[in-house]
Design a protein around this motif. Structure first.
Motif, mmCIF file in Angstrom:
data_model
loop_
_atom_site.group_PDB
_atom_site.id
_atom_site.type_symbol
_atom_site.label_atom_id
_atom_site.label_comp_id
_atom_site.label_asym_id
_atom_site.label_seq_id
_atom_site.Cartn_x
_atom_site.Cartn_y
_atom_site.Cartn_z
ATOM 1 N N TYR A 11 -32.163 17.569 -7.879
ATOM 2 C CA TYR A 11 -32.418 16.874 -6.630
ATOM 3 C C TYR A 11 -31.094 16.550 -5.955
ATOM 4 C CZ TYR A 11 -31.040 12.462 -8.879
ATOM 5 O OH TYR A 11 -30.341 11.469 -9.521
ATOM 6 N N GLY A 12 -31.173 16.261 -4.668
ATOM 7 C CA GLY A 12 -30.035 15.786 -3.905
ATOM 8 C C GLY A 12 -30.500 14.717 -2.951
ATOM 9 N N ILE A 13 -29.682 13.710 -2.735
ATOM 10 C CA ILE A 13 -30.014 12.642 -1.790
ATOM 11 C C ILE A 13 -29.336 12.951 -0.461
ATOM 12 C CG2 ILE A 13 -29.840 10.188 -1.273
ATOM 13 C CD1 ILE A 13 -29.497 9.821 -4.334
ATOM 14 N N PHE A 14 -30.104 12.911 0.607
ATOM 15 C CA PHE A 14 -29.580 13.150 1.955
ATOM 16 C C PHE A 14 -29.747 11.887 2.771
ATOM 17 C CE2 PHE A 14 -30.253 17.304 0.298
ATOM 18 C CZ PHE A 14 -29.304 18.125 0.906
ATOM 19 N N THR A 15 -28.646 11.448 3.374
ATOM 20 C CA THR A 15 -28.682 10.230 4.171
ATOM 21 C C THR A 15 -28.171 10.502 5.579
ATOM 22 O OG1 THR A 15 -28.115 7.869 4.155
ATOM 23 C CG2 THR A 15 -26.369 9.403 3.546
ATOM 24 N N ASP A 16 -28.463 9.586 6.514
ATOM 25 C CA ASP A 16 -28.107 9.731 7.926
ATOM 26 C C ASP A 16 -28.706 11.008 8.510
ATOM 27 O OD1 ASP A 16 -27.035 8.962 10.343
ATOM 28 O OD2 ASP A 16 -25.030 9.743 9.929
ATOM 29 N N GLN A 17 -29.966 11.274 8.181
ATOM 30 C CA GLN A 17 -30.651 12.467 8.650
ATOM 31 C C GLN A 17 -31.562 12.165 9.837
ATOM 32 O OE1 GLN A 17 -29.762 15.518 6.950
ATOM 33 N NE2 GLN A 17 -28.314 13.955 6.258
ATOM 34 N N ILE A 18 -32.066 13.233 10.471
ATOM 35 C CA ILE A 18 -32.981 13.128 11.604
ATOM 36 C C ILE A 18 -34.319 13.727 11.193
ATOM 37 C CG2 ILE A 18 -33.418 13.790 14.000
ATOM 38 C CD1 ILE A 18 -30.336 14.232 14.245
ATOM 39 N N LEU A 19 -35.382 13.022 11.487
ATOM 40 C CA LEU A 19 -36.730 13.518 11.212
ATOM 41 C C LEU A 19 -37.385 13.888 12.538
ATOM 42 C CD1 LEU A 19 -39.029 13.900 9.082
ATOM 43 C CD2 LEU A 19 -39.810 11.615 9.736
ATOM 44 N N ALA A 20 -37.852 15.146 12.628
ATOM 45 C CA ALA A 20 -38.508 15.629 13.843
ATOM 46 C C ALA A 20 -39.913 16.097 13.521
ATOM 47 C CB ALA A 20 -37.705 16.763 14.468
ATOM 48 N N GLY A 21 -40.690 16.355 14.550
ATOM 49 C CA GLY A 21 -42.033 16.875 14.370
ATOM 50 C C GLY A 21 -42.018 18.318 13.898
ATOM 51 N N PRO A 22 -43.185 18.933 13.699
ATOM 52 C CA PRO A 22 -43.270 20.291 13.161
ATOM 53 C C PRO A 22 -42.699 21.316 14.135
ATOM 54 C CG PRO A 22 -45.423 19.563 13.926
ATOM 55 C CD PRO A 22 -44.516 18.371 13.999
#
Length: 334
Positions: free
Chosen positions: A277-288
Motif C-alpha cells: 500500500y501507499g498513502i497519498f495526501t494532498d490529493q484531488i477527488l473528482a467525479g467519474p
C-alpha cells in the motif's frame, strides 16, 4: 432513411483489388474543381496506363458522367490513442517496457536546463518504482504505444528513456483493527479504485506518505513529439483546484471525458498491488471520468488550464495529484 445494399457499380468495379470505393463528386482538372458532376472512383494507388491491363482501365465516363479517380491508400479504422503515432502527442498510449500501458500526459520543460521531457505517472513510466528495487532504472526504454497495445515488429516503438521519477513509498501490511476494517469497507463501497488496485485504507501514524505519482522521460528526439493534447490542444497554464470546478481530460482508454471536482486536501491509504500500500495526501477527488489506461492524463479546466495529474479512478470517482505538486517535485514547467 438509411440506404442498404451494395451498389451494382461497386460490385462491378470491386473485382479489381486496386479499386476500393465509389462515390459522387466533381471532376477535378489539374488541381481545380470544374464543378462538373462526376463519378468518383477511389483507388489504393494511381497507376500509369502503361502498367494497367485493358480490363482494369477505369472508363472515362460512367453513368453518363465523367469519372474522377482519387488515390486514397488503404482505408482502415483509426485507433489513434492505442496505435503508433509520430509525432506522439499527449492523450495516447505510452509506458515503461515492463508496464502494460498508460497515458502520455504532457510535454514539459526542465526548469533548469530547458530540456523537453515527457510527463506521466511513476506507475506508467517507472513501473511503480520506489527507487530501491529493480522495477525500473534511469535510462530504461519507454514505448509508444505501450506494450499491451502491440507493436509492429518492423517499427521501433521507442519514444524515449526514463529520465527521473518521484519514488513511491510502499509498505506491506493489512489493517487489523475491526473498527478500521469497517471504516475501510464502507468507503470502498463508494470508491472502487482501479489499477494498480487502489483501495482506501485507514492511516497509521508511522506510515510514510506520497504527494505525487509522477515521472518524466527524455524523448528520442524533439521531432518525435508534439505538445498539443489530442482533441484538446495546448495547455494554457496552471490553476488552483476548486470544489465544483468543471474539468476535462484526454486519455488513452476513454478519450475525452469531463467531470467536476468533488473534494480537495484528500488523504487516503491505497493498495498498489502485491499486498503493498501507499498513502497519498494532498490529493484531488473528482467525479467519474476515467477507466484503466487513462493514468497519466493531464486534467484541465474548460479553458485548458492544468489542475491535476490523473493517477487512479473508478466508475464513480477519479483521483488526481495536484499539478503544482507534480511540477515542483520533478522541477519542470509547461
Amino acid at each position: 432513411m438509411l440506404k442498404r445494399g451494395i451498389p451494382p457499380l461497386f460490385q462491378e468495379l470491386s473485382g479489381d483489388d486496386n479499386i476500393i470505393g465509389i462515390g459522387q463528386g466533381h471532376k477535378w482538372i489539374r488541381g481545380e474543381n470544374s464543378s462538373q458532376k462526376a463519378t468518383v472512383v477511389l483507388v489504393r494507388k494511381k497507376l500509369a496506363k502503361d502498367n494497367l491491363m485493358r480490363s482494369t482501365l477505369i472508363p472515362q465516363r460512367i453513368n453518363n458522367r465523367p469519372t474522377d479517380v482519387i488515390e486514397v491508400g488503404d482505408i482502415r479504422l483509426f485507433n489513434d490513442r492505442t496505435g503508433f503515432m509520430r509525432p506522439a502527442r499527449p492523450g495516447i498510449s505510452i509506458g515503461h517496457y515492463k508496464v502494460s500501458a498508460g497515458t502520455l500526459g504532457a510535454i514539459v520543460k526542465d526548469r533548469t536546463t530547458g530540456e523537453t521531457l515527457i510527463l506521466s505517472n511513476n506507475h506508467v513510466l517507472a513501473n511503480s518504482s520506489d527507487g530501491a528495487d529493480d522495477r525500473a532504472a534511469i535510462g530504461d526504454i519507454i514505448l509508444q504505444p505501450g506494450s499491451i497495445d502491440g507493436n509492429n515488429e518492423q517499427v521501433d516503438a521507442t519514444i524515449g528513456y526514463l529520465q527521473r521519477f518521484v519514488p513511491l513509498n510502499r509498505r506491506v501490511s493489512t489493517s487489523q483493527c475491526p473498527i478500521a476494517k469497517l471504516f475501510e469497507t464502507t468507503l470502498n463501497k463508494c470508491i472502487a479504485i482501479f489499477r494498480p488496485n487502489y483501495q482506501v485504507r485507514v492511516l497509521r501514524e508511522n506510515d510514510a506518505v506520497n504527494i505525487v505519482d509522477c515521472a518524466v522521460a527524455k524523448p528520442v528526439s524533439e521531432a518525435a513529439i508534439t505538445q498539443d493534447i489530442l482533441g484538446l490542444g495546448k495547455i494554457a497554464g496552471v490553476k488552483e483546484p476548486e470544489i465544483g470546478l468543471e474539468i476535462k481530460k484526454s486519455g488513452r482508454s476513454s478519450g475525452i471525458t469531463s467531470s467536476f471536482i468533488l473534494a480537495t486536501d484528500v488523504t487516503v491509504r491505497v493498495d498498489v498491488g502485491n499486498k503493498e500500500y501507499g498513502i497519498f495526501t494532498d490529493q484531488i477527488l473528482a467525479g467519474p471520468m476515467s477507466i484503466p489506461g487513462d493514468s497519466g492524463s493531464i486534467i484541465l479546466t474548460e479553458d485548458n488550464y492544468a489542475i491535476g495529474l490523473l493517477f487512479a479512478g473508478s466508475d464513480k470517482v477519479t483521483m488526481l495529484n495536484r499539478i503544482d505538486n507534480v511540477l515542483d517535485a520533478l522541477n519542470i514547467k509547461f
